[in-house]
Each structure stands twice: as structure tokens, then as C-alpha cells.
Scaffold this active site. Structure first.
Site, PDB file in Angstrom:
ATOM      1  N   HIS A 131       0.812  -1.218   0.000  1.00 27.20           N
ATOM      2  CA  HIS A 131       0.000   0.000   0.000  1.00 27.20           C
ATOM      3  C   HIS A 131       0.849   1.272   0.000  1.00 27.20           C
ATOM      4  O   HIS A 131       0.347   2.347  -0.309  1.00 27.20           O
ATOM      5  CB  HIS A 131      -0.987  -0.004   1.182  1.00 27.20           C
ATOM      6  N   ASP A 161       0.081  -7.521   1.387  1.00 27.72           N
ATOM      7  CA  ASP A 161       0.568  -6.155   1.577  1.00 27.72           C
ATOM      8  C   ASP A 161       2.097  -6.108   1.603  1.00 27.72           C
ATOM      9  O   ASP A 161       2.695  -5.377   2.396  1.00 27.72           O
ATOM     10  CB  ASP A 161       0.005  -5.547   2.860  1.00 27.72           C
ATOM     11  N   GLY A 230       3.347   6.437   8.027  1.00 28.30           N
ATOM     12  CA  GLY A 230       4.734   6.655   7.636  1.00 28.30           C
ATOM     13  C   GLY A 230       5.649   5.548   8.133  1.00 28.30           C
ATOM     14  O   GLY A 230       6.725   5.313   7.592  1.00 28.30           O
ATOM     15  N   ASN A 231       5.219   4.830   9.205  1.00 29.72           N
ATOM     16  CA  ASN A 231       5.962   3.667   9.686  1.00 29.72           C
ATOM     17  C   ASN A 231       5.743   2.451   8.789  1.00 29.72           C
ATOM     18  O   ASN A 231       6.515   1.484   8.852  1.00 29.72           O
ATOM     19  CB  ASN A 231       5.532   3.283  11.105  1.00 29.72           C
ATOM     20  N   SER A 232       4.685   2.475   7.985  1.00 27.37           N
ATOM     21  CA  SER A 232       4.342   1.320   7.163  1.00 27.37           C
ATOM     22  C   SER A 232       5.517   0.892   6.293  1.00 27.37           C
ATOM     23  O   SER A 232       6.129   1.713   5.620  1.00 27.37           O
ATOM     24  CB  SER A 232       3.142   1.648   6.264  1.00 27.37           C
ATOM     25  N   GLY A 288     -11.368 -24.315  -4.033  1.00 24.15           N
ATOM     26  CA  GLY A 288     -12.743 -24.036  -4.440  1.00 24.15           C
ATOM     27  C   GLY A 288     -13.801 -24.404  -3.430  1.00 24.15           C
ATOM     28  O   GLY A 288     -14.790 -25.066  -3.780  1.00 24.15           O
ATOM     29  N   VAL A 289     -13.617 -23.979  -2.181  1.00 18.64           N
ATOM     30  CA  VAL A 289     -14.640 -24.220  -1.162  1.00 18.64           C
ATOM     31  C   VAL A 289     -14.945 -22.930  -0.423  1.00 18.64           C
ATOM     32  O   VAL A 289     -14.105 -22.043  -0.336  1.00 18.64           O
ATOM     33  CB  VAL A 289     -14.203 -25.296  -0.140  1.00 18.64           C
ATOM     34  N   ILE A 291     -15.888 -21.762   3.357  1.00 22.74           N
ATOM     35  CA  ILE A 291     -15.702 -22.386   4.666  1.00 22.74           C
ATOM     36  C   ILE A 291     -16.094 -21.434   5.784  1.00 22.74           C
ATOM     37  O   ILE A 291     -16.197 -20.219   5.594  1.00 22.74           O
ATOM     38  CB  ILE A 291     -14.240 -22.825   4.863  1.00 22.74           C
TER      39      ILE A 291
END
Length: 493
Positions: A131, A161, A230-232, A288-289, A291
Site C-alpha cells: 500500500h 501487503d 509513515g511507519n508502514s 474451491g470451497v 468455509i
């Protein structure tokens, strides 16, 4: 009568006796103190992070992103907004020399955001959050020695991410990657990043918990380390100077730090980064389930014993799960020899499996366990899913202009999906951006009505959208799992 000499000798004897008594008492006290010190737990002081900062600090970078925006058109050398101001209030327009010929407008670069990252290898690979670089036209990486580099985005994965960028530099100080399995709750950790653009900011705290289920593919590390915008993308570092996570999210009601932050485990991030560096994208497995979790009451009533595994609510037609013999109502308890303790474990285990792999899966069905063999399929990349939906709209035509203005890409709802939701029809949201995203719509929502008109198919959706007043918010009734809700999509002005 006692002579002076006898009195002096007696006084000396008394003083000597007192000194002996005091020495004995001191010895007893010393012995008691020693015994107490041996029995009491040793006191620990607060850790000193200075050496860690010196060691890891040079490997942390600041990341700025820029985007190109169209320059405002000018009329007779004056900004359009300023000209409108003079006209609105009936003021005379200043006499500005007319431009010679049409003036070509060049896109302007504007700051888009600030984040953090850390150097993966000495040849210039840098890891950060997806991001942080999403939508950026230009990425600028600044090292601690103030050198700046334009970075190339190698690849980004929205689901986890994680992103990797590359700068043209060598001999860089790379981080050491730690072992997340050794990380324990209560352990001291440190973060370095650029909160609010303040480069090389150091914060510290402890690990609050591990395996936090806040995403489909990620068991997050929860800490109380101060993390802010900004820490991301910056590193979470243990006391051995090793990176154990990427600071990614916070829990906040104010937009700022409130004592809870989340980091992506570095082992998960490294798996993603290796694929990004190799091919620029991440491939994941799927079976393909649909749950959900198994409640304690259900587990006891069917003889499973304890609440564990993933309850299969539905099986996609033609999917690997259907071909393997998995049925709705089965409880998947093991995958590839690994126990599925909770429902969130299954998507991670399957997602980390290379498509095309044959593996074993154990299900609990009507009081007995069964071992099945399944071949893993590949999760379609987001861009392919959008393209496929666009091809299905209107016999291969792109989504309508009206739908694009709302930020929606939708697809026909299959009979199996309609049956599972117990509805007569609708359209499935493939992607929601801009106005639709602001309204709260997201992928896999099912639109059943639009502008007070029932929607059973793409044809109904387009017809209802065509009749809707484009200048007013559009009301949408959607289904999200078992729940229905209304949202208002407000078109951008």
C-alpha cells in the site's frame, strides 16, 4: 574506690564487648541478606536499544511516492479558477498579455505519500508494504546517509501487503532475517521508520500476541510498539538485531496510534518477496470451497470432540474440491499432513501450496474421517479476474460507462452461488473502486437491487443503472454472506 587506670581498663573492655556484639550482628544481618538475595528473583533492568539502532539503522530507508496529475489549464495566462472568481463577482479581469498560441500543459508531479522500508540485499532490493507504493508514478528511496535513488517497483502483492522495489546501488547494508517461530509474547521488539515523515524514528515495546487473524493469508504479530502513518513498511526488530516482521497496520479509532499495532511475519513476507523477485507476481493455490468455523456445540453434537477444522459450506462446481470428493458439510481437519486448528489455517496452507501439486486432505464426515487426494488449482490474479468479468458483461463488451463511473466491475452470479445464498439472482462484485469503494462495497458482494429496482442479471443491472439519476446517490441493496444491507454510492462530482 576505683582508680583512674581501672576505670579506663573497664571502659575499654565495655567498648570492645560492644564492638564484638555489633560485628556479630552485622554478620548475622549480612548472612540474612545473602540468603534473601539467593532466594529472591534477580531484578532485570530495561533493555538498551542503542546498539541495535547503530546496527540496524543504516538498513532502514525512507520511501516517498509521487504521482503525475494534469496541470490546470490556463486561459489568457490566468488560472481557470482565478478567472472564474473575477467573473462571479463582476470584477474586471486584469490585463494579462495573451499567450502566443496554445500552451501545452505538462503533467505535474505531486507528493503522494511517505512510508518506510528496509534493505533486503546489498545489491539494492528493498522490501516495503504494497500500500506504500500502490498507484505511485515514481518511488524515491532515501538512505540514512541522505543519498536518494529512484526505485523500480519489482512487484507488489495486495493480499499480503508486501512489495519489493529495486534501486541501482551496491554494497548496501542488508538486514538479518530472524526466526519468527522463536518469537514469544512479552519479548522486547523495536521499530524504525518515518512516522509523519520524521525519518529514522525509533520506537520500542513488546510482542503482545502472535497469530492474530486479521487477514486471509496472514497471521499477524501484534505489538504495542508505537506505529503511525509513515511507519508502514519498516522493520520490526528483535533484541538480536534481526528483522522478524514488517510494520503494516494499526488498530485505531482516531487515525493515530492507540497501543495496538500489527506486523507481517517476516517468514511469510520472504516467501512472497522471493516470488516477486523471480516473476513479479505471486501464485497461490486454491481448492474451491466456502468455509466457516466449527462451533463448540456443533463439534460436540457430531462427535468431532473439540472445536477445530474448517466447515465446508459450499463447493464450487468443477473445482478441485468437487473432483476430490469433498462435500458441503464436511469438516476439513488436516491438509498435507498439517492439522487445521482453526478456519483461518486452511486458506494459508492452501495458498502457500504451488498450483498443480497433488496433496492429501482429511475430512470428518458423518462421524468418520476420510483421506482424499486433491490437485491444487491456481488463484487467478486480480487483473485477470477483472478482465474475465469485463468479457462476460454484455456479450464480451467492457463494463458500461455508468458502471465505470461508479467504480464497479460486476459479473453474472452462477446458479450455484444463487442457490447457496438462497436468492433468485443478482450480480457479483468483482472489484469496487473510487465511489463504490468509498460506499463500502467490496469484491464478492452480491448486488440484488439498484435504485429500488430488482437485479437478477447483468442485463437488469445495466437497465437499472441506465435509469438511475446520475446526479444523485444511487441506493444499492447487497448481500454479504448471510447478511443484507443498503449502501449509497455517491458519484464523484
Amino acid at each position: 574506690m576505683m582508680s583512674r587506670i581501672e576505670w579506663k581498663q573497664g571502659l575499654q573492655s565495655c567498648v570492645l564487648a560492644v564492638m564484638v556484639a555489633l560485628a556479630g550482628g552485622a554478620g548475622l544481618l549480612a548472612g540474612a541478606s545473602t540468603a534473601h538475595a539467593q532466594s529472591a528473583p534477580a531484578l532485570r533492568g530495561l533493555p538498551d536499544f542503542t546498539e541495535l539502532v547503530e546496527q540496524v539503522g543504516p538498513s532502514v530507508v525512507n520511501i516517498r511516492t509521487l504521482e503525475k496529475v494534469a496541470a490546470r489549464p490556463q486561459i489568457d495566462g490566468m488560472d481557470e479558477d482565478m478567472l472564474e472568481f473575477f467573473k462571479r463577482f463582476g470584477l474586471p479581469v486584469p490585463n494579462i498579455p495573451r499567450q502566443q498560441g496554445p500552451r501545452r500543459q505538462q503533467p505535474e508531479e505531486q507528493p503522494r505519500g511517505v512510508g518506510s522500508g528496509f534493505i533486503l540485499s546489498s545489491d539494492g532490493y528493498v522490501m516495503t508494504n504494497a500500500h506504500v507504493v500502490e498507484g505511485a508514478d515514481e518511488v524515491v528511496v532515501t538512505l540514512t546517509d541522505k543519498r536518494e535513488f529512484k526505485a523500480r517497483i519489482v512487484g507488489a502483492d495486495k493480499r499480503t501487503d508486501v512489495a519489493v522495489v529495486k534501486i541501482d546501488a551496491t554494497g548496501l547494508p542488508a538486514v538479518r532475517v530472524g526466526d519468527v517461530s522463536r518469537l514469544k509474547a512479552g519479548e522486547w521488539v523495536m521499530a524504525i521508520g518515518s512516522p509523519f515523515g520524521l525519518e529514522n524514528t525509533v520506537t520500542a515495546g513488546i510482542v503482545s500476541a502472535k497469530q492474530r487473524d486479521t487477514g486471509d493469508y496472514l497471521p499477524f504479530i501484534q505489538t504495542d510498539v508505537a506505529i503511525n502513518p509513515g511507519n508502514s513498511g519498516g522493520p520490526l526488530i528483535n533484541m538480536r538485531g534481526e528483522v522478524v516482521g514488517i510494520n503494516s497496520q494499526i488498530y485505531s479509532r482516531s487515525g493515530g496510534f492507540m497501543g495496538i499495532s500489527f506486523a507481517i511475519p517476516i517468514d511469510e513476507a520472504m516467501r512472497v518477496s522471493e516470488q516477486l523477485r523471480a516473476s513479479g507476481r505471486v501464485t497461490r493455490g486454491r481448492i474451491g470451497v466456502q468455509i466457516e468455523s466449527v462451533s463448540k456445540e456443533v463439534a460436540e453434537s457430531i462427535g468431532l470432540g473439540k472445536s477445530q477444522g474448517a466447515l465446508v459450506r459450499g463447493v464450487e462446481p468443477g473445482s478441485p474440491a468437487e473432483k476430490a470428493g469433498i462435500e458441503a458439510g464436511d469438516i476439513i481437519t488436516r491438509y498435507d499432513g498439517k492439522t487445521v486448528e482453526k478456519v483461518a489455517d486452511l486458506p494459508r496452507l492452501v495458498g502457500n501450496t504451488k498450483p498443480g501439486t497433488k496433496t492429501s486432505i482429511t475430512v470428518f464426515r458423518r462421524g468418520a474421517t476420510r483421506d482424499l487426494t486433491i490437485t491444487i488449482a491456481e488463484v487467478e490474479p486480480d487483473e485477470k479476474a477483472v478482465a474475465k468479468a469485463a468479457e462476460g458483461n454484455g456479450k464480451g463488451k467492457s463494463p458500461s460507462v455508468a458502471a465505470q463511473q461508479l467504480g464497479l466491475v460486476v459479473a453474472e452470479l452462477t446458479p450455484a452461488q444463487a442457490k447457496e445464498l438462497k436468492i433468485k439472482g443478482g450480480v457479483r462484485v468483482v472489484s469496487a473502486e473510487d465511489a463504490a469503494a468509498r460506499a463500502g462495497l467490496r469484491a464478492d458482494d452480491v448486488i440484488v437491487a439498484l435504485a429500488n429496482t430488482e437485479v437478477r442479471s447483468l442485463k437488469d443491472f445495466e437497465a437499472a443503472l441506465a435509469k438511475a439519476d446520475k446526479a444523485k446517490p444511487v441506493n444499492v441493496l447487497l448481500r454479504r454472506g448471510e447478511w443484507a444491507q443498503y449502501v449509497l454510492i455517491r458519484p464523484a462530482r
